[in-house]
Design an enzyme around this catalytic site. Structure first.
Site, PDB file in Angstrom:
ATOM      1  N   ASP A 348       0.528  -1.015  -0.202  1.00  9.05           N
ATOM      2  CA  ASP A 348       0.087   0.468  -0.149  1.00  9.05           C
ATOM      3  C   ASP A 348       0.993   1.106  -0.396  1.00  9.05           C
ATOM      4  O   ASP A 348       2.077   1.215   0.826  1.00  9.05           O
ATOM      5  CB  ASP A 348      -0.758  -0.100   1.150  1.00  9.05           C
ATOM      6  CG  ASP A 348      -1.580   1.444   1.366  1.00  9.05           C
ATOM      7  OD1 ASP A 348      -2.332   1.260   0.096  1.00  9.05           O
ATOM      8  OD2 ASP A 348      -1.591   2.022   2.488  1.00  9.05           O
ATOM      9  N   GLU A 384       1.665  -0.277  -4.833  1.00 13.97           N
ATOM     10  CA  GLU A 384       1.163   0.911  -5.313  1.00 13.97           C
ATOM     11  C   GLU A 384       1.418   1.778  -5.965  1.00 13.97           C
ATOM     12  O   GLU A 384       2.130   2.249  -4.415  1.00 13.97           O
ATOM     13  CB  GLU A 384      -0.536   1.203  -3.839  1.00 13.97           C
ATOM     14  CG  GLU A 384      -0.913   1.907  -4.777  1.00 13.97           C
ATOM     15  CD  GLU A 384      -2.543   1.817  -3.390  1.00 13.97           C
ATOM     16  OE1 GLU A 384      -3.422   2.925  -3.485  1.00 13.97           O
ATOM     17  OE2 GLU A 384      -1.904   2.322  -2.729  1.00 13.97           O
TER      18      GLU A 384
END
Length: 708
Positions: A348, A384
């Site tokens: 993330d 990401e």
């Protein structure tokens, strides 16, 4: 057990609580603490039964050994040191702290003002100090024993070019499964169920990517609104699983699920959040890292150390530039890779992990350590590639070995099928693996994680059903979530009984799915899109732990749900069967696979190669893609992909190649049977449709395959 009056010296490694069969060694890092106490609790976690000062400090690691202690012991820490927020120090021994290396937690966090190191509502804010004991409101760390019989478990190690990912929320995946026991729904036990695994196998899913399962905190402000942190991007403990995902409280439930998925040939990837923690800004609670060494664990504003750098948009940023913080992240990853047999990780806000004090650096410590690690470098690594911080958008700039979520793919595919002008050129780049973004440093097309939908945004059904977001249930006055979704309701907003609108929506949805599976790169399907999941237009359902986000298995059981699921399974099978579709290497139209047949070529509806004028035609909505790659038998696999984003059927002339075309797919008529035609010259592509044709050369030309 009877406790001694003091701890033995113990060892400074490994960090955490380690049982050796005769007792437990405790080791915790803090560079700036002046003393650290170990607090032991009764089995209920409500009463502190012993407190020991850690007797030794080695290389800034505090440690001690408790003889006769066993797995299951509940404990926490209290750290003594300066409470000087203006210098970045926030030690407060009145606050019980979990062990950063705790492999399990007992109890849940109960929100109370006592959890904060300062007096909430004080005029001096965080410059004040709160002396209430936070232990009654805190979960307790648990001494764990990770021994498990893995039997003959083997990582599937699916090649990247054959990987098909499904992104899923563990709880949402099974909460509405009526064929499961209620206690199992929403847990890893449900993930172990053969019926759920069979569903993944029918779809051709090779890799399951689970949203965060690390122990996380449910935000106070959400609970006060009657909502909760459903997604889980609010980590409290990087080594411990979230207790709510364990039906019987045992971490072995995770191992059992992983073992059964591996037996079916399915990999498990975890979405991990190492960019920030649940402690938030300087006004957040003191639960672990802040109390152990705020000035080390977090990046501080250089000119004002009272405040934390907020590159994540979540109040704080973990300081991976410090070797001990970086070690904690790597130890956590190895723990999940080795003790849980996890196949890979999706990071993330990965740009944050790659940011040094001077900005993002693909040669930073995090990437260097990860890529050389003999264990972690062999796992699937997905970034990401963005964060809200300065220079945070880094698509394509992560190092070799990483795949990256490709939002340019998502936006381009949505805009093309919505009918936007001048999208054919960008679509061509996305269909061919986004070489313009990723073809550097020896990377391959699989580096592009192609997706149209993910947990963050609309579902696929909502992409074709709504012109705008509908997030009122989140309680933020519609200010949350992306405002530009490149979506359209095709004449209505939300559900409609209009058969014409519904027909167009179904066509566009099938066309988008076909695009996803027939593109080079790694396809990622959002769980539920295979049968028409909707969130009612909510494009930021992070706080909706209810049927809004839980997969609608009753819908999957309908005729329409069955049909769409079968269609997705067919797309996955086509991808697996045709090397020219999944393409391991980038294609540039510079190599012949047969005389006169290039590895890639683009055509307009007239059957002519695309020209600059054609690429720049505002009205162009039709694109043909011819791809030809070596197959496993020494020949060449050749396919022709035709896409029509227009509102009318189009008669398209096929490329003049000697041989026969086989209909492999017509997205406007999924049930259409395959046909074989000699010297076929043209094909009609329905409005909002995708056609895939397979090519069989004439016998004479079949022998003239060019050596790759």
């Amino acid at each position: 057990m009877r406790f001694p009056t003091r701890l033995m010296r113990g060892a400074s490694a490994p960090l955490g609580a380690t049982w050796d069969g005769q007792g437990v060694n405790f080791a915790v890092f803090s560079a700036n603490a002046q003393r650290i106490d170990l607090c032991v609790f009764d089995p209920s976690g409500r009463r502190e039964v012993a407190r020991f000062e850690l007797p030794e400090r080695t290389d800034e690691v505090w440690h001690g050994y408790l003889p006769d202690a066993r797995p299951g012991l509940l404990y926490g820490y209290r750290a003594y040191g300066p409470y000087e927020p203006l210098r970045g120090h926030r030690f407060n021994p009145h606050k019980l702290l979990i062990d950063p290396y705790a492999r399990a937690l007992h109890g849940t966090l109960s929100w109370s003002d006592s959890l904060f190191g300062y007096r909430v509502n004080s005029p001096r804010a965080d410059l004040s100090i709160d002396r209430r004991d936070s232990a009654p409101a805190m979960p307790k760390s648990v001494v764990a024993n990770d021994a498990f019989n893995w039997g003959d478990d083997r990582l599937p190690r699916v090649p990247w070019e054959r990987t098909v990912i499904m992104e899923a929320h563990l709880r949402g995946l099974s909460m509405r499964r009526g064929d499961l026991l209620s206690v199992e729904r929403g847990t890893f036990q449900a993930l172990s169920d053969p019926r759920l695994i069979d569903h993944l196998l029918r779809l051709g899913i090779t890799t399951l990517e689970l949203m965060p399962v690390h122990a996380f905190v449910r935000d106070r402000f959400l609970l006060e609104r009657g909502l909760t942190n459903y997604w889980g991007y609010n980590t409290l403990a990087f080594f411990a699983p979230h207790a709510g995902y364990l039906a019987e409280g045992s971490p072995h439930e995770i191992r059992t699920a992983v073992r059964r998925l591996h037996a079916a040939g399915i990999e498990v990837i975890l979405d991990v959040v190492y960019n920030h923690t649940c402690e938030g800004s300087e006004l957040g609670p003191t639960l672990c890292y802040r109390g152990l060494d705020n000035a080390v664990y977090y990046r501080l504003v250089p000119e004002d150390e009272r405040h934390l750098i907020n590159d994540t948009g979540c109040g704080n940023t973990l300081n991976l530039s410090h070797p001990r913080v970086l070690q904690m992240v790597m130890d956590s990853l190895r723990h999940w890779a080795l003790d849980y047999h996890i196949d890979g990780f999706r990071f993330d806000l990965c740009s944050t992990l790659g940011r040094e004090s001077y900005g993002f650096d693909p040669f930073c410590g995090f990437f260097d350590v990860l890529r050389q690690d003999p264990v972690l470098s062999t796992r699937k690594l997905i970034a990401e590639p963005w964060d809200p911080g300065p220079g945070g958008y880094q698509l394509g700039n992560h190092p070799p070995g990483f795949a990256e979520w490709n939002d340019r793919y998502r936006d381009t595919v949505r805009r093309f099928w919505r009918g936007d002008a001048l999208m054919r050129g960008d679509l061509a780049a996305r269909l061919s693996g986004s070489a313009d973004v990723f073809d550097r440093r020896g990377r391959h097309p699989w580096a592009s994680i192609n997706f149209i939908t993910s947990h963050d945004g609309f579902t696929l059904t909502d992409v074709v059903s709504y012109d705008r977001k509908h997030n009122d249930a989140n309680g933020e006055d519609g200010q949350d979530g992306h405002s530009e979704n490149f979506s359209t309701g095709w004449g209505a907003e939300g559900p409609t009984d209009d058969p014409a609108i519904r027909a167009v929506r179904d066509r566009v949805r099938r066309a988008m799915l076909a695009t996803l599976f027939l593109s080079q790169g790694t396809p990622m399907l959002l769980a539920g899109d295979e049968f028409g999941q909707t969130q009612g237009g909510n494009n930021n359902a992070y706080c909706q732990d209810n049927p809004t986000t839980w997969l609608d298995w009753p819908l999957a059981a309908t005729h329409a749900g069955h049909a769409l699921t079968a269609y997705v399974a067919r797309l996955a099978a086509l991808r697996a069967a045709h090397p020219s579709v999944r393409g391991r290497n980038y294609l540039y139209g510079k190599r012949e696979t047969r005389p006169g047949l290039l590895d890639i070529a683009w055509y307009g509806p007239e059957g002519h190669p695309m020209t600059p004028d054609a690429w720049n035609d505002d009205h162009g909505r039709i694109l043909g893609l011819l791809r030809s790659c070596a197959d496993d038998g020494g020949g060449a696999d050749t396919t022709y992909l035709l896409m029509n984003a227009g509102d009318a059927d189009a008669d398209c002339i096929l490329p003049p190649v000697p041989g026969k075309w086989t209909l492999l797919l017509d997205s406007t008529d999924p049930g259409r049977t395959a046909t074989l035609s000699d010297r076929l010259a043209h094909w009609t592509v329905g409005a909002h449709g995708v056609v895939l044709l397979g090519f069989t050369p004439d016998a004479r030309h079949a022998k003239e395959t060019v050596d790759a």
